[in-house]
Scaffold this motif. Sequence first.
Motif, PDB file in Angstrom:
ATOM      1  N   MET A   1      18.818  18.622 -11.764  1.00 28.21           N
ATOM      2  CA  MET A   1      17.801  19.617 -11.385  1.00 28.21           C
ATOM      3  C   MET A   1      16.827  19.826 -12.539  1.00 28.21           C
ATOM      4  O   MET A   1      17.246  19.977 -13.683  1.00 28.21           O
ATOM      5  CB  MET A   1      18.451  20.949 -11.027  1.00 28.21           C
ATOM      6  CG  MET A   1      17.448  22.039 -10.671  1.00 28.21           C
ATOM      7  SD  MET A   1      18.253  23.625 -10.318  1.00 28.21           S
ATOM      8  CE  MET A   1      18.860  24.076 -11.945  1.00 28.21           C
ATOM      9  N   VAL A   3      13.942  22.272 -14.059  1.00 33.34           N
ATOM     10  CA  VAL A   3      13.378  23.620 -13.993  1.00 33.34           C
ATOM     11  C   VAL A   3      11.965  23.581 -14.563  1.00 33.34           C
ATOM     12  O   VAL A   3      11.750  23.075 -15.669  1.00 33.34           O
ATOM     13  CB  VAL A   3      14.251  24.620 -14.772  1.00 33.34           C
ATOM     14  CG1 VAL A   3      13.601  26.004 -14.773  1.00 33.34           C
ATOM     15  CG2 VAL A   3      15.645  24.687 -14.165  1.00 33.34           C
ATOM     16  N   GLU A 245      14.750  16.884  -7.457  1.00 30.49           N
ATOM     17  CA  GLU A 245      14.935  18.324  -7.225  1.00 30.49           C
ATOM     18  C   GLU A 245      14.218  19.109  -8.319  1.00 30.49           C
ATOM     19  O   GLU A 245      14.273  18.747  -9.491  1.00 30.49           O
ATOM     20  CB  GLU A 245      16.432  18.665  -7.241  1.00 30.49           C
ATOM     21  CG  GLU A 245      16.728  20.137  -6.978  1.00 30.49           C
ATOM     22  CD  GLU A 245      18.220  20.414  -6.905  1.00 30.49           C
ATOM     23  OE1 GLU A 245      18.804  20.151  -5.833  1.00 30.49           O
ATOM     24  OE2 GLU A 245      18.793  20.861  -7.914  1.00 30.49           O
ATOM     25  N   THR A 246      13.554  20.173  -7.913  1.00 27.83           N
ATOM     26  CA  THR A 246      12.911  21.031  -8.897  1.00 27.83           C
ATOM     27  C   THR A 246      13.112  22.491  -8.516  1.00 27.83           C
ATOM     28  O   THR A 246      13.147  22.847  -7.332  1.00 27.83           O
ATOM     29  CB  THR A 246      11.402  20.723  -9.020  1.00 27.83           C
ATOM     30  OG1 THR A 246      10.872  21.361 -10.171  1.00 27.83           O
ATOM     31  CG2 THR A 246      10.634  21.186  -7.802  1.00 27.83           C
ATOM     32  N   THR A 247      13.271  23.318  -9.553  1.00 32.94           N
ATOM     33  CA  THR A 247      13.443  24.757  -9.380  1.00 32.94           C
ATOM     34  C   THR A 247      12.337  25.478 -10.143  1.00 32.94           C
ATOM     35  O   THR A 247      12.061  25.147 -11.299  1.00 32.94           O
ATOM     36  CB  THR A 247      14.807  25.218  -9.903  1.00 32.94           C
ATOM     37  OG1 THR A 247      15.836  24.656  -9.082  1.00 32.94           O
ATOM     38  CG2 THR A 247      14.927  26.742  -9.868  1.00 32.94           C
ATOM     39  N   ARG A 279      14.371  32.722  -7.557  1.00 35.30           N
ATOM     40  CA  ARG A 279      13.939  31.347  -7.788  1.00 35.30           C
ATOM     41  C   ARG A 279      13.913  30.583  -6.474  1.00 35.30           C
ATOM     42  O   ARG A 279      14.541  30.987  -5.493  1.00 35.30           O
ATOM     43  CB  ARG A 279      14.860  30.640  -8.780  1.00 35.30           C
ATOM     44  CG  ARG A 279      16.312  30.524  -8.341  1.00 35.30           C
ATOM     45  CD  ARG A 279      17.187  29.986  -9.480  1.00 35.30           C
ATOM     46  NE  ARG A 279      16.994  30.784 -10.685  1.00 35.30           N
ATOM     47  CZ  ARG A 279      16.912  30.277 -11.914  1.00 35.30           C
ATOM     48  NH1 ARG A 279      17.017  28.972 -12.097  1.00 35.30           N
ATOM     49  NH2 ARG A 279      16.753  31.064 -12.956  1.00 35.30           N
ATOM     50  N   THR A 280      13.185  29.477  -6.493  1.00 39.70           N
ATOM     51  CA  THR A 280      13.123  28.609  -5.312  1.00 39.70           C
ATOM     52  C   THR A 280      13.354  27.174  -5.763  1.00 39.70           C
ATOM     53  O   THR A 280      12.811  26.730  -6.779  1.00 39.70           O
ATOM     54  CB  THR A 280      11.766  28.730  -4.603  1.00 39.70           C
ATOM     55  OG1 THR A 280      11.624  30.060  -4.088  1.00 39.70           O
ATOM     56  CG2 THR A 280      11.649  27.744  -3.455  1.00 39.70           C
ATOM     57  N   THR A 281      14.162  26.450  -4.995  1.00 40.62           N
ATOM     58  CA  THR A 281      14.498  25.058  -5.307  1.00 40.62           C
ATOM     59  C   THR A 281      14.146  24.176  -4.117  1.00 40.62           C
ATOM     60  O   THR A 281      14.456  24.514  -2.967  1.00 40.62           O
ATOM     61  CB  THR A 281      15.997  24.920  -5.625  1.00 40.62           C
ATOM     62  OG1 THR A 281      16.315  25.735  -6.760  1.00 40.62           O
ATOM     63  CG2 THR A 281      16.363  23.478  -5.919  1.00 40.62           C
ATOM     64  N   SER A 283      14.543  20.096  -2.870  1.00 38.85           N
ATOM     65  CA  SER A 283      15.190  18.813  -3.121  1.00 38.85           C
ATOM     66  C   SER A 283      14.663  17.791  -2.119  1.00 38.85           C
ATOM     67  O   SER A 283      14.687  18.038  -0.903  1.00 38.85           O
ATOM     68  CB  SER A 283      16.714  18.924  -2.969  1.00 38.85           C
ATOM     69  OG  SER A 283      17.223  19.969  -3.772  1.00 38.85           O
TER      70      SER A 283
END
Length: 423
Positions: A1, A3, A245-247, A279-281, A283
């Motif tokens: 992941m 961030v 994936e990014t948060t 937060r929002t993730t 993928s």
Amino acid sequence: MTVVDVPGSKSLTARALFLAAAADGVSTLRRPLASEDTEGFAAGLTALGYRVERTPERWSVQGSPAGPPHDTAEVYCRDGATTARFLPTLTAAGHGTYRFDASAQMRRRPVAPLTRALRALGVDVRHEESEGHHPLTVTADGVRGGELALDAGESSQYLTALLLLGPLTRDGLRITVTRLVSAPYVGITIAMMRAFGVTVSRENTSRGEVFSVPPGGYRAADYAIEPDASTASYFFAAAALTGHETTVPGLGRGALQGDLRFVDVLERMGARVRVDDDRTTVSGTGTLRGITVGMRDVSDTMPTLAAIAPYASGPVRIEDVGNTRVKECDRLAACAENLRALGVSVTTGEDWIEVSPGTPRPARIATRADHRIAMSFAVASLRTPGITFDDPGCVRKTFPAFHEVFARTRAAWGLAAAASPDR
């Protein structure tokens, strides 16, 4: 992941600067956006006589509820639409003569609906060259207030400017809105006004939605600016496009900004989305589906979707975005031009664009000095190495460090390095 720390919201920073300037006392804005647009807004306040003190993490503003401390001033609004629309409205509540000018790009953008509304309230607003455009002069002697009708179908900023003015009038304002675009931005305005001590009521009538704003002014506040959801859209789209994936921390269920709903569009296309409290993730799953979607309320993210649309398995049709033709550039035309340069089949109408699946080839992106065009097509470069930009520096309008942050994200995912953005 991965961030990604996204800088503060441009929309929230501009509104907070207006509210702080109009409030009784000293307000502190935490983690505001420092960019060409917001620096221009702060410089405009300084030209009007407000005291604005800035550090990297917080800005403080000494409010002046009676209007600008200076009774004459010249303000250069640069490229900033919020500066060019909000600050003349702020000065209307004062007493003096204030001249506003802007860049050639901003001079082309309309302000006529706002001008007409201010004149209906008795404010002396004069355009020097082209009616409904900058440069303009406001000769202010306070605003009584009252009732007016407004067409905000071109930009919600006209309504926001008048709502922000309401508490500074003697009698308050009652605004009947016949058309409204980008409605979530009005929700941001109302929520932020509440944080500075003013409650706006709204009701639906047969003539349109009515917003009632009481008089009485604002009180100073300590206000935290949340990350910019429009800026976050590029990193969310990048994850969906590449299968990574990014948060983005700071944007979650309680976020004010409607543009966070862009992740719903990505979810419809096949990405996995998780929205937590803070937060929002997003993928990526390795595939994107074609969709038809109306983006009237999140139109600033239209270019983001258009730029990744060729990589979907089916056509992507984006509807109800006619207002994007009067942004920093005609964004529908700019997206179509650049997608065709990439070898992608595109059709457009007055308020829609449809993008066919394809295999984009490298090309030089014509940004038209529009930060959102540059950042959107940077996302496409993740799948099509070799994309370059004629004006990469235009991102300074909202995210001066974009190319560096985006390069770090690309490296974290082990993707091939992009061509230098300045070629």
